[in-house]
Design an enzyme around this catalytic site. Sequence first.
Site, PDB file in Angstrom:
ATOM      1  N   CYS A   1       0.835  -1.208   0.000  1.00  0.00           N
ATOM      2  CA  CYS A   1       0.000   0.000   0.000  1.00  0.00           C
ATOM      3  C   CYS A   1       0.868   1.255   0.000  1.00  0.00           C
ATOM      4  O   CYS A   1       0.477   2.298  -0.529  1.00  0.00           O
ATOM      5  CB  CYS A   1      -0.958  -0.009   1.180  1.00  0.00           C
ATOM      6  SG  CYS A   1      -0.154  -0.157   2.798  1.00  0.00           S
TER       7      CYS A   1
ATOM      8  N   HIS B   1      -1.356   1.119   7.507  1.00  0.00           N
ATOM      9  CA  HIS B   1      -1.868   1.151   6.137  1.00  0.00           C
ATOM     10  C   HIS B   1      -1.760   2.552   5.563  1.00  0.00           C
ATOM     11  O   HIS B   1      -2.017   3.545   6.244  1.00  0.00           O
ATOM     12  CB  HIS B   1      -3.332   0.693   6.129  1.00  0.00           C
ATOM     13  CG  HIS B   1      -3.908   0.518   4.760  1.00  0.00           C
ATOM     14  ND1 HIS B   1      -3.406  -0.376   3.837  1.00  0.00           N
ATOM     15  CD2 HIS B   1      -4.967   1.121   4.154  1.00  0.00           C
ATOM     16  CE1 HIS B   1      -4.124  -0.318   2.738  1.00  0.00           C
ATOM     17  NE2 HIS B   1      -5.072   0.588   2.891  1.00  0.00           N
TER      18      HIS B   1
END
Length: 523
Positions: free
Chosen positions: A114, A452
């Site tokens: 990510c 994330h």
Amino acid sequence: MTVIPLAVRHAGKKYDLEVDLDQTGEVLKFQLYSLTGVDPERQKVLVKGGQLKDETVLNTLGLKPNQTLMMLGTAGELPKEPVAKMTFVEDLTDRELAQATKTPIGLVNLGNTCYLNSSLQCLRTMPELEEDLSTLPPSGSSGGTLFGGSQPSDLAKRLRDLYRDMKNQTSALQPLVFLNTLRMVYPQFAEQGEHGRYKQQDAEEAFTQILSALNQSLTAAHPTSPSFVDSYMSGEFATTMTCAETDAEPPITGTEKFAKLACHITGETNFLSDGLQKSLEETIEKHSDVLGRDAAFTLKKRITRLPKYLVVHFMRFYWRRDTQKKSKILRKVQFPFELDVTDLCEDELKTKLVGVRDKVRDLRKAREEKVRAAKRARTVLTDTTSSSTAGEEASVATPVSSELDAEIARLEKEVEQAVDEELKRDKTANSTGLYELVGVISHSGKSADSGHYQFWSKQEPVEGEEGGSGALVVGATKQKEEPKWWRFNDDKVTVVEQTKIETMMGGGESDSALILLYRSVGF
């Protein structure tokens, strides 16, 4: 920090992972998202006492090393090689093309990637970069290869190819070729954990390294002209270094290029402007010829050139020796959607910018008043039942509109005349001192190497719509409505309100801004 190995069963498969017990359930869900492809919002992780909640701190659950948890949720396996061939724009029907171009495509998470996906989407926000990349020689024309001897030039070509495919394809892409090349050019992104899985990385480091490779490649390809990075993203400081311990030491002056501004975060930092000011003044230790020893010097910087695109890096991560990790500063720091940097500039540049800035603001007010007048006129005509009365109201509204048009035309001319001639010639520089926020890379979690990353991009006005134009104009009709933003959560791309961006100022482990991308305000 306590890290233990866990196993999670989902859809008949077992996934091994390492979990930091100081993190929350939300962070664990994002780890599982990287492994399984199941969106955190759709996950149900079963723990003692019921279903894992996002805000639950993991060390309160009594988890044991190698314990197995169960996860429920719609399966989304890690990507396999595509079985269907790419669908290109020229193969689409008009209806399919309209639907396909409505929403930008995402990038598939290839296992803790990510950080890369958010960086690539951020860079794609600048169309001039794609134009510059298209001038590179064809792939394979240099000595580097995909599986050995890769160079920065190979990375730039892979990025060009990736952006080309993103433009032509209608579904999420796997950036596998680019990822493999990145890991060969910069081996730190190939670091693996105990179980052989690639580790999460810092999005800011990836963003910076990719820019460095692009700058090398584009400069080498066109040595007689500045690259996209040097022209559109690079600014310049005037530096002055003075000795803090004696006035007899003569000041040392110089210049320094920068590709981003840093926002340092301390216990007194509440606003972005505070952190930026701190970054332009620091104390360093160096040898003093007058004192004959090392002494404290004060280094002050002032901006002498502003690029079209300004990258701001929130210095949210710092190295903790006890945990051997880059931990996160959770302090809330407010940032504006419109950034005025004139106070950060050297006096000569500041003088050139302030007059233009003030006239641009006057122009914006006039355009906003025209929008309000047009809305009032439409309301009057809608509420009027008699056509004759409507005609009378329209005739009344016409002189107001004409006066505003004349005022706007006058202000546009004044703005154009106020711009310094040297700044006019530099088409890739900012000539107003004003920037608008167009992109944000956010991070959720406690450390740079976990959690994330996502990217958020401001939607642009559509050509042909009211207030829409190819370049964003401050005060245009479209901009009076609250803008919408694209949320790039790897392969999932959705629309969010601007109020969501306002929540990314920090203060917790949820999404907080790490990199801000500002673009020069047009007029």
